[in-house]
Scaffold this motif. Structure first.
Motif: not given
Length: 232
Positions: A80-95
């Motif tokens: 997941t890319r988060i503006p002004n914070r960087g790139v992170f390994v995702a945390s999958p949700g229900i969908e």
């Protein structure tokens, strides 16, 4: 917050290179496959920040190549890319969990029904479920999860399709992220071990239809339980 500096080895990047892929190494696709494999192995966990500087140095690639790989993995919902914070390994949700199981239901039962089931493939599967049984008896949750994932990877290998192999690698990387949220529920993996044993027994007996039907029910039940646990 965990970062890639904490979790990404700085050893020679050739360690991650698939055999026979010299011409593929250090491309964006190769970088994506390395990161995907590390996620699938549990080396990079949900929320880990991926440092461009550290990864570009350790993998021996340019930042542009790394960014291309990030774009590919973001499209797979693995990062997941988060503006002004960087790139992170995702945390999958229900969908994301539901989408994972849509893919698995389309591929795995079909592989069981029509894949090439050799004696070597059966022996490998039997070895994997034995590992899972041993891990369950030892209370080794991570080893149980690894064995269960390995079995379902072997199921897809029955198709003989490299394209489906790549797709399953992506799915397993996402599954590892989902399983990370289940560390407080070791029983989740335990009660699916016996169902994997029955799957292999049915394949050994030549009853592919029963194996496929049992696998479809397995996937339905696993999805339902994961969604329930994530929702609470």
């Amino acid at each position: 917050m965990t970062t890639a500096e904490d979790t990404t080895p700085t050893a020679d990047a050739d360690r991650d290179r698939p055999a026979g892929s010299a011409e593929y190494a250090h491309t964006a696709g190769w970088v994506a496959s390395v990161l995907r494999a590390r996620i699938a192995a549990g080396d990079l966990t949900p929320g880990t920040k991926l440092s461009e500087q550290t990864l570009s140095t350790s993998l021996g690639v340019s930042r542009n190549t790394l960014r291309e790989a990030f774009s590919a993995l973001a499209g797979e919902s693995v990062i997941t890319r988060i503006p002004n914070r960087g790139v992170f390994v995702a945390s999958p949700g229900i969908e994301e969990v539901r989408e994972i199981y849509r893919v698995r239901r389309a591929i795995e039962p079909a592989a069981v029904l029509w894949g090439e089931l050799s004696a070597e493939a059966l022996e490998s599967m039997e070895s994997i479920v034995q590992r899972a049984l041993t891990a369950r008896d030892d209370g080794a949750v991570a080893d149980m999860a690894d064995a269960n994932q390995a079995l379902h990877s072997s199921v897809v290998d029955l198709t003989g399709s490299s394209s489906l192999r790549v797709l399953m690698d992506r799915v397993l990387a996402e599954m590892r992220l989902v399983f990370h949220a289940m560390t407080s529920a070791p029983d989740f993996h335990a009660h699916f071990v016996e169902r994997n044993v029955r799957l292999v027994e049915r394949l050994r007996a030549g009853d592919r239809l029963a194996a496929a039907e049992g696998l479809r029910a397995y996937l339905d039940d696993a999805e339902t339980e994961l969604v329930r646990r994530i929702s609470t």
